[in-house]
Design a protein around this motif. Structure first.
Motif, mmCIF file in Angstrom:
data_model
loop_
_atom_site.group_PDB
_atom_site.id
_atom_site.type_symbol
_atom_site.label_atom_id
_atom_site.label_comp_id
_atom_site.label_asym_id
_atom_site.label_seq_id
_atom_site.Cartn_x
_atom_site.Cartn_y
_atom_site.Cartn_z
ATOM 1 N N ALA A 28 10.254 -0.551 -12.490
ATOM 2 C CA ALA A 28 8.888 -1.023 -12.255
ATOM 3 C C ALA A 28 8.011 0.069 -11.664
ATOM 4 O O ALA A 28 6.819 0.173 -11.993
ATOM 5 C CB ALA A 28 8.911 -2.243 -11.340
ATOM 6 N N ASP A 29 8.582 0.903 -10.776
ATOM 7 C CA ASP A 29 7.803 2.002 -10.190
ATOM 8 C C ASP A 29 7.347 2.990 -11.264
ATOM 9 O O ASP A 29 6.190 3.404 -11.290
ATOM 10 C CB ASP A 29 8.638 2.734 -9.139
ATOM 11 C CG ASP A 29 8.896 1.886 -7.909
ATOM 12 O OD1 ASP A 29 8.079 0.988 -7.643
ATOM 13 O OD2 ASP A 29 9.915 2.104 -7.237
ATOM 14 N N TRP A 30 8.268 3.367 -12.145
ATOM 15 C CA TRP A 30 7.909 4.328 -13.186
ATOM 16 C C TRP A 30 6.860 3.751 -14.129
ATOM 17 O O TRP A 30 5.904 4.442 -14.510
ATOM 18 C CB TRP A 30 9.153 4.745 -13.981
ATOM 19 C CG TRP A 30 9.905 5.890 -13.377
ATOM 20 C CD1 TRP A 30 11.198 5.903 -12.966
ATOM 21 C CD2 TRP A 30 9.402 7.211 -13.121
ATOM 22 N NE1 TRP A 30 11.537 7.133 -12.467
ATOM 23 C CE2 TRP A 30 10.452 7.965 -12.559
ATOM 24 C CE3 TRP A 30 8.176 7.835 -13.316
ATOM 25 C CZ2 TRP A 30 10.316 9.305 -12.184
ATOM 26 C CZ3 TRP A 30 8.033 9.175 -12.938
ATOM 27 C CH2 TRP A 30 9.085 9.894 -12.384
ATOM 28 N N LEU A 31 7.019 2.490 -14.504
ATOM 29 C CA LEU A 31 6.049 1.892 -15.414
ATOM 30 C C LEU A 31 4.678 1.752 -14.756
ATOM 31 O O LEU A 31 3.644 1.947 -15.407
ATOM 32 C CB LEU A 31 6.553 0.535 -15.899
ATOM 33 C CG LEU A 31 7.782 0.583 -16.811
ATOM 34 C CD1 LEU A 31 8.228 -0.818 -17.183
ATOM 35 C CD2 LEU A 31 7.505 1.396 -18.067
ATOM 36 N N ALA A 32 4.654 1.428 -13.459
ATOM 37 C CA ALA A 32 3.375 1.356 -12.754
ATOM 38 C C ALA A 32 2.711 2.728 -12.703
ATOM 39 O O ALA A 32 1.490 2.850 -12.877
ATOM 40 C CB ALA A 32 3.590 0.806 -11.349
ATOM 41 N N ALA A 33 3.500 3.772 -12.457
ATOM 42 C CA ALA A 33 2.947 5.127 -12.415
ATOM 43 C C ALA A 33 2.458 5.571 -13.793
ATOM 44 O O ALA A 33 1.395 6.194 -13.921
ATOM 45 C CB ALA A 33 4.005 6.091 -11.888
ATOM 46 N N LEU A 41 0.819 -1.200 0.000
ATOM 47 C CA LEU A 41 0.000 0.000 0.000
ATOM 48 C C LEU A 41 0.853 1.250 0.000
ATOM 49 O O LEU A 41 0.604 2.199 -0.762
ATOM 50 C CB LEU A 41 -0.930 -0.021 1.218
ATOM 51 C CG LEU A 41 -1.850 1.206 1.394
ATOM 52 C CD1 LEU A 41 -2.774 1.333 0.186
ATOM 53 C CD2 LEU A 41 -2.631 1.102 2.694
ATOM 54 N N ARG A 42 1.890 1.255 0.861
ATOM 55 C CA ARG A 42 2.772 2.427 0.895
ATOM 56 C C ARG A 42 3.502 2.592 -0.425
ATOM 57 O O ARG A 42 3.741 3.716 -0.886
ATOM 58 C CB ARG A 42 3.773 2.279 2.045
ATOM 59 C CG ARG A 42 3.162 2.472 3.424
ATOM 60 C CD ARG A 42 4.244 2.681 4.475
ATOM 61 N NE ARG A 42 5.123 1.542 4.602
ATOM 62 C CZ ARG A 42 4.901 0.528 5.436
ATOM 63 N NH1 ARG A 42 3.826 0.526 6.211
ATOM 64 N NH2 ARG A 42 5.754 -0.475 5.521
ATOM 65 N N ARG A 43 3.855 1.474 -1.048
ATOM 66 C CA ARG A 43 4.554 1.542 -2.337
ATOM 67 C C ARG A 43 3.652 2.142 -3.409
ATOM 68 O O ARG A 43 4.080 2.960 -4.212
ATOM 69 C CB ARG A 43 5.017 0.148 -2.753
ATOM 70 C CG ARG A 43 5.922 0.133 -3.983
ATOM 71 C CD ARG A 43 6.424 -1.272 -4.272
ATOM 72 N NE ARG A 43 7.323 -1.276 -5.413
ATOM 73 C CZ ARG A 43 8.618 -1.009 -5.334
ATOM 74 N NH1 ARG A 43 9.146 -0.695 -4.179
ATOM 75 N NH2 ARG A 43 9.388 -1.037 -6.417
ATOM 76 N N ARG A 44 2.387 1.719 -3.391
ATOM 77 C CA ARG A 44 1.457 2.298 -4.361
ATOM 78 C C ARG A 44 1.251 3.790 -4.104
ATOM 79 O O ARG A 44 1.142 4.587 -5.029
ATOM 80 C CB ARG A 44 0.128 1.554 -4.317
ATOM 81 C CG ARG A 44 0.145 0.175 -4.940
ATOM 82 C CD ARG A 44 -1.266 -0.344 -5.178
ATOM 83 N NE ARG A 44 -2.000 -0.494 -3.927
ATOM 84 C CZ ARG A 44 -2.012 -1.607 -3.220
ATOM 85 N NH1 ARG A 44 -1.318 -2.661 -3.627
ATOM 86 N NH2 ARG A 44 -2.690 -1.681 -2.088
ATOM 87 N N GLN A 45 1.202 4.133 -2.817
ATOM 88 C CA GLN A 45 1.013 5.544 -2.485
ATOM 89 C C GLN A 45 2.255 6.364 -2.785
ATOM 90 O O GLN A 45 2.158 7.572 -2.988
ATOM 91 C CB GLN A 45 0.644 5.661 -1.002
ATOM 92 C CG GLN A 45 -0.719 5.076 -0.662
ATOM 93 C CD GLN A 45 -0.975 5.063 0.830
ATOM 94 O OE1 GLN A 45 -0.046 5.205 1.634
ATOM 95 N NE2 GLN A 45 -2.239 4.874 1.222
ATOM 96 N N ALA A 46 3.432 5.699 -2.788
ATOM 97 C CA ALA A 46 4.684 6.421 -2.988
ATOM 98 C C ALA A 46 5.186 6.346 -4.422
ATOM 99 O O ALA A 46 6.346 6.647 -4.675
ATOM 100 C CB ALA A 46 5.745 5.858 -2.049
ATOM 101 N N LEU A 47 4.347 5.923 -5.363
ATOM 102 C CA LEU A 47 4.774 5.862 -6.758
ATOM 103 C C LEU A 47 5.154 7.258 -7.250
ATOM 104 O O LEU A 47 4.542 8.251 -6.851
ATOM 105 C CB LEU A 47 3.651 5.293 -7.633
ATOM 106 C CG LEU A 47 3.404 3.792 -7.543
ATOM 107 C CD1 LEU A 47 2.223 3.405 -8.418
ATOM 108 C CD2 LEU A 47 4.640 3.006 -7.946
#
Length: 548
Positions: A123-128, A32-38
């Protein structure tokens, strides 16, 4: 009377269940924090398109070459505007960007550099970017084969996008097949192609390992001064009018009833991609010089097969000039098995600058007349800048007499001259800079293809999304990509031939350059054609001039 058991097992089960629940809760909180911190990608104005350029924060030199390739499209496309005002922002945390427009066409094409690093992964950038509306039409990456594998696998797993799934443009990853130890891809026992990791969405603008090996081998077969075996003419590097010219029949006559050439390969086990390229080189040279069936080739198969010695080196770490233990052992084996004087052998070194330098220095010290008995071949692991621009610091030409044949995906000497259109201010390709142009020309070619497809001439309709862009790339004429998205071979490859000046020639003519580097381009119609020759000197590099 039956006694009750102590509740040890029940207690153990309860404790384990509590631990599992706690771990699941912690994992969910982290996710959850990872999704919020994208990270927050830049928004795209309505009617515009974005191409995401994903690389590390240290890739400023590569970004500079990329921007130069984009900006120079103004020289070739009338009315094109390439806005680079935000390409080099003052703050490193800002997102560098370039915008291309072509009035009266509507819409702009935005290129943005999203930096990966500590706390922000690919992966973070692509998810965002997948969450943003609209998604990018393409992602540019694959600066090495391992990064390309990672990027393609992440894109393949990310199935939900706002709009079409983005395409993937590969710029420098040359591996053909993904090895089983490079990632969990494909079916056990089968090695998928790199383009199979993101099927139908990937386009490779560089050539593959197999294409590089075949191109360099094809050049060797056309050059009488470097052709392996007894048929070489090492004393006459300028004996022919073109790459294939002069006396080709002599090679065919010399090869008749003779032994096959000696092939020595060096493969560093901490670099699996060097092993991939070495295998392609070995197969291509063996097939061309011992099993040739092409009637138009003057290379004829000898009566005996090629001698192949594979030298597997445990690691590639070492000093500037001193070989490590594995490299030293490989050098001893090559010296022991080397054919006698009068025959040229092939040394396959699919590596980067430092290991190549160490091995070639060691061989040059131990083999009398090494420049006449060996020819070294490699792919694109070593840039032309190492033996041209940075020669005083990276490549001791006077100590390495062995000729070297390298591969380049574009012309490395494509500088501006009097016949060139006026370049944009600040984006001149000056020969005095001694800067190789292969990367800039590759990015420029990519930009022109995108402009032609997304921002065509007035009256034509450009591609509206990634799906249509993929179709147009596949159906463009003349064709550039095959059905899998790989660059078509047989035309456009470049080979560089580094010819060091022998000590005897240097003593006889002190003013002579330390080496020459000649670039050849492969043409589908006329074979190998000379592009340019430059002279290399330890104290500086003179502007090149063609040999007579």
């Amino acid at each position: 009377m039956r006694r009750f058991r102590r509740p040890d097992y029940l207690l153990t089960v309860v404790v384990c269940a509590c631990v599992v629940v706690a771990m699941l809760f912690a994992a969910s909180q982290i996710a959850l924090r990872r999704r919020q911190a994208l990270p927050e990608p830049v928004s795209v104005p309505g009617g515009d398109w974005e191409i995401a350029w994903i690389n590390t924060p240290t890739a400023s030199d590569t970004w500079d070459e990329f921007v130069t390739g984009l900006k120079r499209a103004e020289m070739q496309v009338p009315g094109l505007v390439v806005d680079t005002s935000e390409a080099f922002p003052e703050h490193t945390t800002s997102v560098p960007r370039v915008a291309i427009s072509r009035p009266p066409q509507q819409g702009k094409l935005h290129f943005r550099w999203y930096k990966t690093g500590t706390g922000v992964s690919t992966a973070d950038w692509l998810a965002a970017l997948a969450q943003r509306d609209p998604a990018p039409i393409a992602v540019i990456g694959g600066w090495s084969s391992d990064r390309a594998i990672e990027l393609a696998s992440i894109l393949n797993r990310q199935v939900e996008w706002h709009g079409d799934r983005p395409l993937l443009f590969i710029t420098a990853a040359t591996v053909d097949h993904v090895q089983s130890n490079a990632g969990s891809f494909g079916i056990p026992g089968e090695e998928p192609q790199l383009t199979d990791l993101y099927p139908g969405r990937m386009f490779r603008f560089c050539f593959t390992n197999k294409q590089m090996a075949e191109a360099v081998t094809d050049y060797l077969a056309q050059d009488p001064s470097l052709c392996p075996g007894y048929g070489s003419w090492p004393g006459f590097p300028c004996f022919w009018g073109g790459a294939a010219g002069g006396w080709p029949a002599t090679i065919g006559l010399a090869a008749l009833n003779g032994p096959g050439p000696a092939i020595f390969t060096l493969q560093w086990q901490d670099d699996p991609f060097s092993e991939d390229l070495a295998d392609y080189f070995t197969e291509a040279i063996d097939r061309r010089f011992t099993r040739c069936t092409d009637r138009n080739s003057f290379v004829r198969p000898p009566s005996a097969p090629a001698f192949v010695q594979r030298n597997r080196i445990p690691f590639s770490i070492g000093g500037f000039a001193r070989t490590n233990s594995g490299e030293a052992e490989a050098v001893r084996e090559i010296v022991r098995q080397l054919r006698p004087p009068g025959e040229r052998s092939v040394l396959i070194i699919p590596s980067v600058t430092a290991p190549m330098r160490r091995v070639l220095l060691a061989l040059s010290e131990r083999i009398p007349g090494a420049g006449r008995r060996l020819v070294a071949v490699t792919g694109d692991g070593m840039s032309v800048n190492a033996v041209y621009r940075d020669v005083e610091f990276t490549w001791p030409l006077r100590s390495i007499p062995i000729p070297l044949v390298m591969f380049s995906h574009q012309n490395p000497f494509g500088w501006d001259d009097a016949s060139s259109p006026p370049p944009p201010l600040g984006y001149v390709l000056d020969p005095l800079s001694k800067r190789g142009t292969q990367s800039i020309l590759l990015y420029n070619e990519m930009a022109l293809m995108l402009i032609e497809t997304m921002l065509p001439e007035s009256g034509e309709v450009g591609a509206k999304g990634a799906d249509e862009l993929a179709v147009r790339f596949q159906t463009r004429m003349p064709a550039v990509f095959d059905a899998s998205g790989n660059r078509l071979g047989g035309s456009g490859e470049h080979v560089l031939v580094v010819r060091p000046t022998s000590r005897q020639a240097a003593v006889a003519s002190p003013q002579r350059a330390d080496a020459t580097i000649t670039a050849f381009r492969r043409s589908a119609k006329s074979g190998w054609q000379k592009v340019k020759t430059v002279e290399v000197r330890a104290e500086g590099t003179a502007e090149g001039r063609p040999h007579p």
